[in-house]
Design a protein around this motif. Sequence first.
Motif, mmCIF file in Angstrom:
data_model
loop_
_atom_site.group_PDB
_atom_site.id
_atom_site.type_symbol
_atom_site.label_atom_id
_atom_site.label_comp_id
_atom_site.label_asym_id
_atom_site.label_seq_id
_atom_site.Cartn_x
_atom_site.Cartn_y
_atom_site.Cartn_z
ATOM 1 N N ASP A 108 2.607 2.895 8.626
ATOM 2 C CA ASP A 108 2.366 3.926 7.605
ATOM 3 C C ASP A 108 3.307 3.716 6.436
ATOM 4 O O ASP A 108 2.955 3.863 5.282
ATOM 5 C CB ASP A 108 2.647 5.317 8.193
ATOM 6 C CG ASP A 108 1.391 5.928 8.765
ATOM 7 O OD1 ASP A 108 0.298 5.514 8.327
ATOM 8 O OD2 ASP A 108 1.498 6.788 9.651
ATOM 9 N N GLY A 115 -0.585 -2.445 6.697
ATOM 10 C CA GLY A 115 -0.686 -1.002 6.535
ATOM 11 C C GLY A 115 -1.180 -0.348 7.808
ATOM 12 O O GLY A 115 -1.346 -1.010 8.833
ATOM 13 N N SER A 152 -2.928 -4.525 10.572
ATOM 14 C CA SER A 152 -2.754 -3.076 10.642
ATOM 15 C C SER A 152 -2.034 -2.695 11.930
ATOM 16 O O SER A 152 -2.139 -3.368 12.945
ATOM 17 C CB SER A 152 -4.111 -2.376 10.542
ATOM 18 O OG SER A 152 -4.929 -2.766 11.606
ATOM 19 N N GLU A 187 -9.297 -1.524 2.166
ATOM 20 C CA GLU A 187 -8.783 -1.853 0.836
ATOM 21 C C GLU A 187 -8.902 -3.339 0.501
ATOM 22 O O GLU A 187 -8.577 -3.754 -0.612
ATOM 23 C CB GLU A 187 -7.310 -1.427 0.718
ATOM 24 C CG GLU A 187 -7.109 0.069 0.618
ATOM 25 C CD GLU A 187 -7.574 0.608 -0.733
ATOM 26 O OE1 GLU A 187 -8.646 1.252 -0.768
ATOM 27 O OE2 GLU A 187 -6.900 0.366 -1.742
ATOM 28 N N GLY A 220 -7.131 1.190 9.400
ATOM 29 C CA GLY A 220 -8.053 1.610 8.351
ATOM 30 C C GLY A 220 -7.748 0.943 7.010
ATOM 31 O O GLY A 220 -8.550 0.989 6.091
ATOM 32 N N ILE A 221 -6.607 0.295 6.924
ATOM 33 C CA ILE A 221 -6.195 -0.305 5.652
ATOM 34 C C ILE A 221 -7.127 -1.457 5.254
ATOM 35 O O ILE A 221 -7.234 -1.800 4.071
ATOM 36 C CB ILE A 221 -4.714 -0.773 5.710
ATOM 37 C CG1 ILE A 221 -4.161 -1.064 4.319
ATOM 38 C CG2 ILE A 221 -4.530 -1.994 6.610
ATOM 39 C CD1 ILE A 221 -4.038 0.122 3.429
ATOM 40 N N GLY A 224 -2.350 4.622 2.087
ATOM 41 C CA GLY A 224 -3.620 4.019 2.453
ATOM 42 C C GLY A 224 -4.341 3.327 1.305
ATOM 43 O O GLY A 224 -5.448 2.819 1.476
ATOM 44 N N GLN A 245 0.841 -1.202 0.000
ATOM 45 C CA GLN A 245 0.000 0.000 0.000
ATOM 46 C C GLN A 245 0.868 1.241 0.000
ATOM 47 O O GLN A 245 2.011 1.212 0.434
ATOM 48 C CB GLN A 245 -0.924 0.010 1.225
ATOM 49 C CG GLN A 245 -0.209 0.136 2.571
ATOM 50 C CD GLN A 245 -0.016 1.576 3.051
ATOM 51 O OE1 GLN A 245 -0.779 2.465 2.680
ATOM 52 N NE2 GLN A 245 1.009 1.794 3.865
#
Lengths: 249, 328
Positions: B70, B42, B65, B49, B45-46, B12, B9
């Motif tokens: 990041d 990631g 995650s 995806e 919130g990843i 994000g 990623q």
Amino acid sequence: MNIIVCIKRVPDSESRVGVGSDGVSVDTDGVKFVVNPYDEYAVEEALRLKEAAGEGTVTVMTLGGEESKETLRTALAMGADQAVLLKGRPSSDGLGTAERLAEAIKACECDLVLFGKQAIDDDNLQVPAMVAELLGLPCANVVIDLKIEGNKATAEREVEAGHEVLEFNLPAVVAAQKGLNEPRYASLKGIMAAKKKPLEEVDVGDAESRVEVMQVVSPPERSAGEIVGEGPDAVPELVRKLREQAKVL
Amino acid sequence: MSVLAIAEQRGGAVRQASLETLAAGRVLADSLGGELVAVLLGPPGIAGEAGKLATYGADRVIVGSSELFDEYVPEGFTHVLARAVQEQAPKAVVLAASAQSKDLAPRLAARLGVGMAGDVTEVGIEDGRVVAVRPAYAGKVFVKLGFKTEPALLSVRSRAYTAVENARDGTVEDLTVELDPSQLPMTVRSAATEQKGRPDVTEAEVIVAGGRGMQGPENWSLLEDLADALGDATALGASRAVVDAGWRPHDEQVGQTGKVVAPPLYIAVGISGAIQHLAGMQTAKCIVALNKDAEAPIFKVADYGIVGDLFEVVPRLTEEIRRLRSEE
Ligand SMILES: Cc1cc2nc3c(=O)[nH]c(=O)nc-3n(C[C@H](O)[C@H](O)[C@H](O)COP(=O)(O)OP(=O)(O)OC[C@H]3O[C@@H](n4cnc5c(N)ncnc54)[C@H](O)[C@@H]3O)c2cc1C
Ligand SMILES: Nc1ncnc2c1ncn2[C@@H]1O[C@H](COP(=O)(O)O)[C@@H](O)[C@H]1O
């Protein structure tokens, strides 16, 4: 500052290598061999760091056959202090080679291990990060700028469409990319001096290959295409061909 | 037997290169009659995806995650992914040949004690064994390899496989990430700072490459105009001569000591076609050469060429392409 630089003997980039008669090897007959160009940046960086520190040793190391002595001598002529030849065949993948190198490096006291980012024969891009992993060291790969203060290092490396700055402590592994510096040429004095510098030989045996070469082939021959025309007036015809024949526009 | 695809990623979002990786992973999974499992690491919130990975062929998606993720964290990623590989026990692990995987893939191979092949252009299963084809000697030869260890670890060259929608259930599973930040010796201070608004040469649809025939950096606006006319997916490339002269940044260099590229369209402008340059671009689908010297070696590999002064030919080409685009 004690630095080890791992270097490899490779065919000159100018050379035309082909498929060996057995179909599973690369034919390098009559080809000129040189120090892997990325490893020259690594040797140069080591020499500069030692010069800046005003003390230390630069050791060049290679895993290879008898013929690799010439490669080590070239680096000694550039200014490295001593050389180690680990006698044995490198592996087809990077891991076997990395294991042999890591073992030898572990036995030395050193602050920094420098590599080229890639050997231009196998184009593996594997050995530096593998050595780092095997030795439990941080690794900065594809490095175009390196600064060292005390035991703190800052390296800039290339990523897709940009750069990244890495911070880590020594000891560490750093792999050089073009742009890191401008390697010096060996002077005549350097070449003479190199003959007297220590070159240690250790029999380590062949490295284990975890992949098997099944076949080596030449890339599909690209035949010359057509000259569409001369000068700017040929442009409309070129655009038409790109659109209708090649279908790339 | 399953196949594991490690997705990458940035900011994000899953990278396009990872969708190509899924296509390569799918080829292996289908010949094995097994599942394709994607792993995505990631920032928090990843997981949003994950659906995209299922759309492009992942039967299952494992998401790990962490606030620490990041950016790529060498030791952290290696630790978490090595564990995921051990748990899933796949026949093969595929990832995109990218700046990140140049570090990650060999680290994983060393951690797992397995062989790897980087920058592969073809993957397959023969007699139950994973095989791959990859360029060596900067593309002067292609080598077919068979793996003696499992899982086979493969990084897939950009553009070797085309990302295709191939929707699957894609059940999402969480991967617990337990990391002690003090165990992570490498910090990434700033990432991908340069925003050029153009893709990297390895990811571009079209490359407009300039050589010494351009005469100076001030003339690059000619190539920029052409690139703009060709569209967003166009990158600027360069020969080593112009990089060494300081006219262009090194990350644009194509060739044996630059980047190896294989775009659908490569336009070489004022480049002679030295063997080290050809090694980096001769697998492009279509090569166009613009050079004033009819004997320049670049014409020997070009599909189409125009012999002429680039300062006359390039502006005309830009104009014709603009016209074409406005008619569409
Ligand atoms: C170890 C090593 C690694 C190397 N790696 C690379 C590499 O990765 N990539 C790379 O590119 N090179 C590499 N090289 C360098 C390579 O050998 C060549 O020197 C280089 O590619 C030449 O660049 P060029 O084509 O831009 O320049 P030149 O060879 O000088 O060619 C310029 C061309 O422009 C044409 N021209 C001039 N004026 C005009 C005009 N007005 N209109 C149209 N055409 C014009 C000329 O006819 C000529 O063909 C490497 C060399 C070595 C030794
Ligand atoms: N046989 C070897 N002996 C010493 N160093 C090597 C050897 N093979 C690779 N290296 C080092 O590892 C770097 C990357 O090589 P590779 O992973 O083969 O592309 C090279 O630039 C060298 O610095």
